[in-house]
Enzyme design. Structure first.
Site, mmCIF file in Angstrom:
data_model
loop_
_atom_site.group_PDB
_atom_site.id
_atom_site.type_symbol
_atom_site.label_atom_id
_atom_site.label_comp_id
_atom_site.label_asym_id
_atom_site.label_seq_id
_atom_site.Cartn_x
_atom_site.Cartn_y
_atom_site.Cartn_z
ATOM 1 N N PHE A 122 0.869 -1.186 0.000
ATOM 2 C CA PHE A 122 0.000 0.000 0.000
ATOM 3 C C PHE A 122 0.898 1.225 0.000
ATOM 4 C CE2 PHE A 122 -2.564 2.988 2.715
ATOM 5 C CZ PHE A 122 -3.762 2.975 2.024
ATOM 6 N N GLU A 364 -0.046 3.383 10.185
ATOM 7 C CA GLU A 364 -1.494 3.413 9.889
ATOM 8 C C GLU A 364 -2.199 4.545 10.627
ATOM 9 O OE1 GLU A 364 -3.748 -0.035 9.064
ATOM 10 O OE2 GLU A 364 -1.998 -1.098 8.292
HETATM 11 N N1 CAA Z 1 -14.398 7.306 5.148
HETATM 12 C C1 CAA Z 1 -14.865 7.900 4.006
HETATM 13 N N2 CAA Z 1 -14.543 9.161 3.625
HETATM 14 C C2 CAA Z 1 -13.707 9.846 4.436
HETATM 15 C C3 CAA Z 1 -13.189 9.310 5.629
HETATM 16 C C4 CAA Z 1 -13.572 7.980 5.988
HETATM 17 N N3 CAA Z 1 -13.109 7.389 7.101
HETATM 18 N N4 CAA Z 1 -12.378 10.221 6.222
HETATM 19 C C5 CAA Z 1 -12.406 11.308 5.433
HETATM 20 N N5 CAA Z 1 -13.192 11.067 4.355
HETATM 21 C C6 CAA Z 1 -13.513 11.997 3.261
HETATM 22 C C7 CAA Z 1 -14.188 13.239 3.806
HETATM 23 O O1 CAA Z 1 -15.588 13.058 3.908
HETATM 24 C C8 CAA Z 1 -13.819 14.262 2.761
HETATM 25 O O2 CAA Z 1 -14.643 14.058 1.621
HETATM 26 P P1 CAA Z 1 -15.327 15.322 0.869
HETATM 27 O O3 CAA Z 1 -14.161 16.141 0.371
HETATM 28 O O4 CAA Z 1 -16.144 14.718 -0.198
HETATM 29 O O5 CAA Z 1 -16.095 16.070 1.932
HETATM 30 C C9 CAA Z 1 -12.397 13.866 2.354
HETATM 31 O O6 CAA Z 1 -12.287 12.469 2.677
HETATM 32 C C10 CAA Z 1 -11.339 14.663 3.072
HETATM 33 O O7 CAA Z 1 -11.498 14.420 4.466
HETATM 34 P P2 CAA Z 1 -10.843 15.352 5.599
HETATM 35 O O8 CAA Z 1 -11.181 16.783 5.295
HETATM 36 O O9 CAA Z 1 -11.229 14.805 6.925
HETATM 37 O O10 CAA Z 1 -9.296 15.137 5.307
HETATM 38 P P3 CAA Z 1 -8.025 15.726 6.049
HETATM 39 O O11 CAA Z 1 -7.072 16.163 5.015
HETATM 40 O O12 CAA Z 1 -8.438 16.653 7.136
HETATM 41 O O13 CAA Z 1 -7.328 14.399 6.677
HETATM 42 C C11 CAA Z 1 -6.900 12.665 8.272
HETATM 43 C C12 CAA Z 1 -7.920 13.548 7.523
HETATM 44 C C13 CAA Z 1 -7.769 11.846 9.179
HETATM 45 C C14 CAA Z 1 -5.892 13.458 9.081
HETATM 46 C C15 CAA Z 1 -6.173 11.751 7.224
HETATM 47 O O14 CAA Z 1 -5.278 12.507 6.431
HETATM 48 C C16 CAA Z 1 -5.427 10.623 7.876
HETATM 49 O O15 CAA Z 1 -6.033 9.602 8.214
HETATM 50 N N6 CAA Z 1 -4.080 10.759 8.028
HETATM 51 C C17 CAA Z 1 -3.272 9.672 8.481
HETATM 52 C C18 CAA Z 1 -2.725 8.918 7.312
HETATM 53 C C19 CAA Z 1 -2.376 7.511 7.658
HETATM 54 O O16 CAA Z 1 -3.035 6.854 8.440
HETATM 55 N N7 CAA Z 1 -1.327 7.015 7.022
HETATM 56 C C20 CAA Z 1 -0.922 5.667 7.218
HETATM 57 C C21 CAA Z 1 -0.329 5.119 5.963
HETATM 58 S S1 CAA Z 1 -0.461 3.383 5.836
HETATM 59 C C22 CAA Z 1 0.675 2.700 6.863
HETATM 60 O O17 CAA Z 1 1.265 3.289 7.716
HETATM 61 C C23 CAA Z 1 0.759 1.231 6.707
HETATM 62 C C24 CAA Z 1 2.013 0.535 6.965
HETATM 63 O O18 CAA Z 1 3.094 0.944 6.656
HETATM 64 C C25 CAA Z 1 1.874 -0.792 7.564
#
Ligand code: CAA
Length: 402
Positions: A122, A364
């Site tokens: 991913f 994550e």
């Molecule tokens: N389900 C569906 N839609 C969602 C959602 C969800 N859970 N969360 C947000 N959205 C949608 C919103 O409704 C919005 O849609 P519209 O524009 O149509 O209104 C859009 O997505 C943007 O949402 P936000 O305004 O809330 O977005 P944001 O920029 O403020 O960011 C955040 C939100 C929660 C901080 C997000 O950026 C986040 O989760 N960041 C962390 C990233 C992360 O977890 N990275 C991990 C990478 S994977 C990894 O680490 C794996 C590995 O190595 C093992």
């Protein structure tokens, strides 16, 4: 228990436990030292059918769901948390396809993953876009019939070992909410390469690398869902499905550390008695056990919310990821304390749990991001409490509606 944990989940948990006891635990130290992909373990997991657990039956999987996935991750992580994530990251990589792939894409890409013949990764995070996932810079530009992907991804877990990469890239920089799309990139495609291979504190059985996309060309057949613009939403939905898996890794890790600490406390004698007879050790063991059980049931609740399509899944997934990973860090640190000086030494199995635990609080979505997601969702739900307003005196709160 059975209302949340299905018979299928119990079955796959038992299959995983058998492989974990027979193969994973005996090899945990070897791969921690080598920091190499444990192909001999991957082959055993594939032979046991474990890569099909979360994949729908229509695409060659067992269709056992996310609680079953969590049971498997928990059992593997109890033996080696690095192997737990080496397995779970294939679910993370394939969830976007399950959530949003076209029928043709699912039929093409999911069956080899279900058989364990192909591994998947991913690619979301970048050097300058970690917590702010939407701030990514990798671009995919339409040239004729092809999309041309240029950019670099950071922290690609499974990178190098994986055959398939779910890659998020900006397709419409002018759009506010439909900027990003997801693509399937296959190992060996011209322009795709592995960059820096990270040397990590923990989870050393799984590679974490940079992935580079230097003009990788793919057609619409590799654009997730065949439609551009929904990539960010699909990445967020994917994380809702995947965070219980990281939390399950943390629960298994904490349980594995507690197992060793409990055993050691009953065998280690000081002042003429086993240290488990001392109340300060008992207090630690009791605290560890209560927190592991609380985390475990929160994980099952969140995972079953995913399986049932519950609308509260985002908050529950963030809560279990936050809570279980904090428990993993605390419990593994206490386990080292119970082992005393021996616990700090690398020829004992316990310090590895503490090293492996740290990343669970970070990847994550760092736990600070989980708390932000929890709070946002709590506040969204707060209107359901309006009927309680009559019990709150209004005179001290001048901004209340009349
Ligand atoms: N389900 C569906 N839609 C969602 C959602 C969800 N859970 N969360 C947000 N959205 C949608 C919103 O409704 C919005 O849609 P519209 O524009 O149509 O209104 C859009 O997505 C943007 O949402 P936000 O305004 O809330 O977005 P944001 O920029 O403020 O960011 C955040 C939100 C929660 C901080 C997000 O950026 C986040 O989760 N960041 C962390 C990233 C992360 O977890 N990275 C991990 C990478 S994977 C990894 O680490 C794996 C590995 O190595 C093992």
């Amino acid at each position: 228990m059975r209302t949340i944990v299905s018979d299928a989940a119990i079955h796959w948990g038992q299959v995983a436990k058998e492989v974990a006891d027979r193969v994973v635990r005996p090899l945990a130290t070897k791969y921690d030292r080598l920091q190499e992909y444990p192909w001999e373990i991957q082959k055993e997991l594939a032979a046991a059918g474990l890569f099909g657990v979360w994949i729908p039956k229509a695409y060659g999987g067992h269709g056992a769901g996310i609680v079953a996935l969590c049971k498997v991750v928990e059992e593997l992580s109890r033996a080696c948390p690095g192997v737990g994530v080496m397995y779970a990251v294939n679910a993370l990589g394939s969830f976007p396809m399950i959530i949003a792939g076209t029928e043709a894409q699912k039929e093409r890409f999911l069956p080899p993953i279900a058989k364990g013949e192909k591994l998947i990764a991913f690619c979301l995070s970048e050097k300058f876009a970690g917590s702010d996932a939407g701030g990514m810079r990798t671009r995919a530009i339409k040239e004729g019939d092809d999309w041309v992907i240029r950019g670099e991804k950071k922290w690609t877990t499974n990178g190098g070992a994986a055959d398939l990469y779910t890659v998020f890239a900006v397709t419409d920089p002018e759009s506010k909410s439909r900027r990003i799309s997801a693509f399937m990139v296959e190992k060996g495609m011209p322009g795709f390469s592995i960059g820096k291979i990270e040397d990590k504190m923990g989870i050393r059985a799984v590679p974490v690398v940079e992935t580079h996309f230097n003009g990788v060309r793919v057609g619409d057949s590799h654009l997730l869902g065949g439609k551009a613009g929904m990539g960010f939403v699909h990445s967020m939905q994917t994380l809702d499905w995947a965070r219980p898996g990281v939390a399950a890794q943390a629960v298994g890790l904490a349980q594995g550390a507690l197992d060793y600490a409990l055993l050691y406390a009953t065998k280690r004698n000081q002042f003429g008695a086993p240290i488990s007879s001392f109340q300060m050790i008992q207090e630690m063991l009791a605290d560890m056990s209560a927190k592991v059980d609380a985390a475990r049931w929160l994980v099952y609740a969140a995972a079953s919310a995913v399986d049932e399509g519950d609308s509260h899944v985002t908050k529950l997934a963030a809560e279990c990821k936050y809570f279980a990973t904090e428990v993993a860090m605390e419990v593994s640190t206490k386990a080292v304390q119970i082992f005393g000086g021996y616990g700090y030494m690398r020829d004992y199995p316990i310090e590895k749990f503490m090293r492996d635990a740290k990343i669970t609080q970070i990847y994550e979505g760092a736990n600070q991001i989980q708390k932000l997601v929890i709070a946002r969702n709590l506040i969204k739900e707060a209107q359901h409490l309006d009927h309680l307003m009559k019990y709150i005196p209004t005179e001290v709160h001048c901004d209340y509606p009349a």
